[in-house]
Design a protein around this motif. Structure first.
Motif, PDB file in Angstrom:
ATOM      1  N   ASP A 163      24.576  35.750  13.781  1.00 13.46           N
ATOM      2  CA  ASP A 163      25.830  35.038  14.046  1.00 13.46           C
ATOM      3  C   ASP A 163      26.231  34.193  12.844  1.00 13.46           C
ATOM      4  O   ASP A 163      27.408  34.164  12.454  1.00 13.46           O
ATOM      5  CB  ASP A 163      25.687  34.128  15.270  1.00 13.46           C
ATOM      6  N   HIS A 164      25.261  33.496  12.273  1.00  9.09           N
ATOM      7  CA  HIS A 164      25.550  32.614  11.137  1.00  9.09           C
ATOM      8  C   HIS A 164      26.215  33.390  10.007  1.00  9.09           C
ATOM      9  O   HIS A 164      27.178  32.907   9.374  1.00  9.09           O
ATOM     10  CB  HIS A 164      24.251  31.970  10.652  1.00  9.09           C
ATOM     11  N   ALA A 165      25.726  34.612   9.751  1.00  7.75           N
ATOM     12  CA  ALA A 165      26.255  35.409   8.647  1.00  7.75           C
ATOM     13  C   ALA A 165      27.540  36.145   9.000  1.00  7.75           C
ATOM     14  O   ALA A 165      28.317  36.495   8.105  1.00  7.75           O
ATOM     15  CB  ALA A 165      25.199  36.420   8.190  1.00  7.75           C
ATOM     16  N   ASN A 166      27.777  36.352  10.305  1.00  7.45           N
ATOM     17  CA  ASN A 166      28.848  37.278  10.697  1.00  7.45           C
ATOM     18  C   ASN A 166      29.974  36.672  11.523  1.00  7.45           C
ATOM     19  O   ASN A 166      30.969  37.359  11.778  1.00  7.45           O
ATOM     20  CB  ASN A 166      28.260  38.461  11.467  1.00  7.45           C
ATOM     21  N   MET A 167      29.859  35.417  11.948  1.00  9.29           N
ATOM     22  CA  MET A 167      30.918  34.849  12.778  1.00  9.29           C
ATOM     23  C   MET A 167      32.277  34.887  12.090  1.00  9.29           C
ATOM     24  O   MET A 167      33.310  35.074  12.740  1.00  9.29           O
ATOM     25  CB  MET A 167      30.572  33.421  13.199  1.00  9.29           C
TER      26      MET A 167
END
Length: 272
Positions: free
Chosen positions: A113-117
């Protein structure tokens, strides 16, 4: 400066061993016997009755660890959201029967999530919306019931995401928890901030802390001093908070409780 008194996370079967220790300082207690699905769907009232009997005379703050196995409060699947809502309701029933005033639940955020939000349209907003669909009813019920849900970091890389999620509910019944061991693992594996930064980021939204030590590789839940966490930094970060977070040892081997207390006492960080 008044030093904190810390408590522990225990199973009901541990209460006979640690009952006197809990009662002598009326320490905070988090019971961890009620998160499993088999318990939630079974005769949990018998466990509640046993816990209440063993805790006769304990007036410290009481909480439970809520359900988390196989659950993700950020799931976009309505069927999963319904399961999460039902499990939260079951756990709040247990809180009512026990007289518990706090329940730990797990953060939805992962390194992916951190990389792709920001890689998808409304990626951040969608997780928040899904969390509202999953636990919105539980937050409203908790407020009516006098229970505070505390959102624990699990795979969180950015401590501010959890804070923004909690703020989005606009309810005093949803606050933050920091597990310093989880923070330490993500600090090593994902270059997340160190554990004391997670505490500082939470500020007075912080109502609960899991104290456990790790080597930064795995979620060890070792006795304090066995891993790499810098305990003076943790307690400096806690200074000045007015939210009075519950500070509880969450150790895999409960026999490490006395040594952990001694370490923090010898460092001048807590009252023994």
């Amino acid at each position: 400066m008044t030093l904190p008194v810390i408590g522990a996370c225990l199973m009901i079967e541990d209460l006979e061993t640690y009952r006197d220790w809990l009662i002598e300082r009326q320490r905070d207690l988090e019971l961890q016997s009620f998160h499993d699905s088999a318990v939630l769907d079974g005769d949990w009232q018998a466990l509640v009755d046993r816990a209440r009997a063993l805790l006769d005379g304990h007036t410290g703050r009481l909480g439970i660890h809520g359900p988390f196995m196989g659950l993700n409060i950020g799931s976009s699947d309505p069927a999963v959201q319904a399961v999460v809502a039902r499990r939260m309701d079951q756990a709040l029933d247990i809180c009512a029967a026990l007289g518990a005033t706090q329940m730990v639940i797990h953060s939805p955020y992962t390194p992916w999530d951190h990389a792709n939000m920001d890689n998808f349209p409304r990626g951040r907003e969608r997780i928040v919306e899904c969390a509202h669909a999953s636990i919105g009813g539980a937050v409203r019920r908790a407020a009516d019931q006098g229970v505070t849900l505390v959102l624990e970091n699990i795979q969180d890389v950015d401590p501010m995401e959890r804070l923004r999620l909690v703020d989005s509910f606009g309810s005093e019944a949803l606050q933050l928890s920091v597990d310093v061991g989880h923070s330490n693992c993500l600090h090593f594996s994902e270059n997340a901030p160190p554990a004391d930064y997670f505490i500082s980021a939470a500020g007075n939204r912080l109502h609960h802390v899991h104290l456990q030590d790790t080597d930064g590789y795995a979620d060890r839940h070792w006795a304090l001093g066995e891993g790499t966490i810098r305990w003076p930094a943790i307690f400096r970060a806690l200074e000045g908070l007015t939210s009075a977070p519950r500070l509880v040892l969450e150790l895999r081997d409960k026999a490490g409780i006395p040594a952990s207390i001694r370490l923090l006492t010898d460092l001048g960080l807590i009252e023994g």
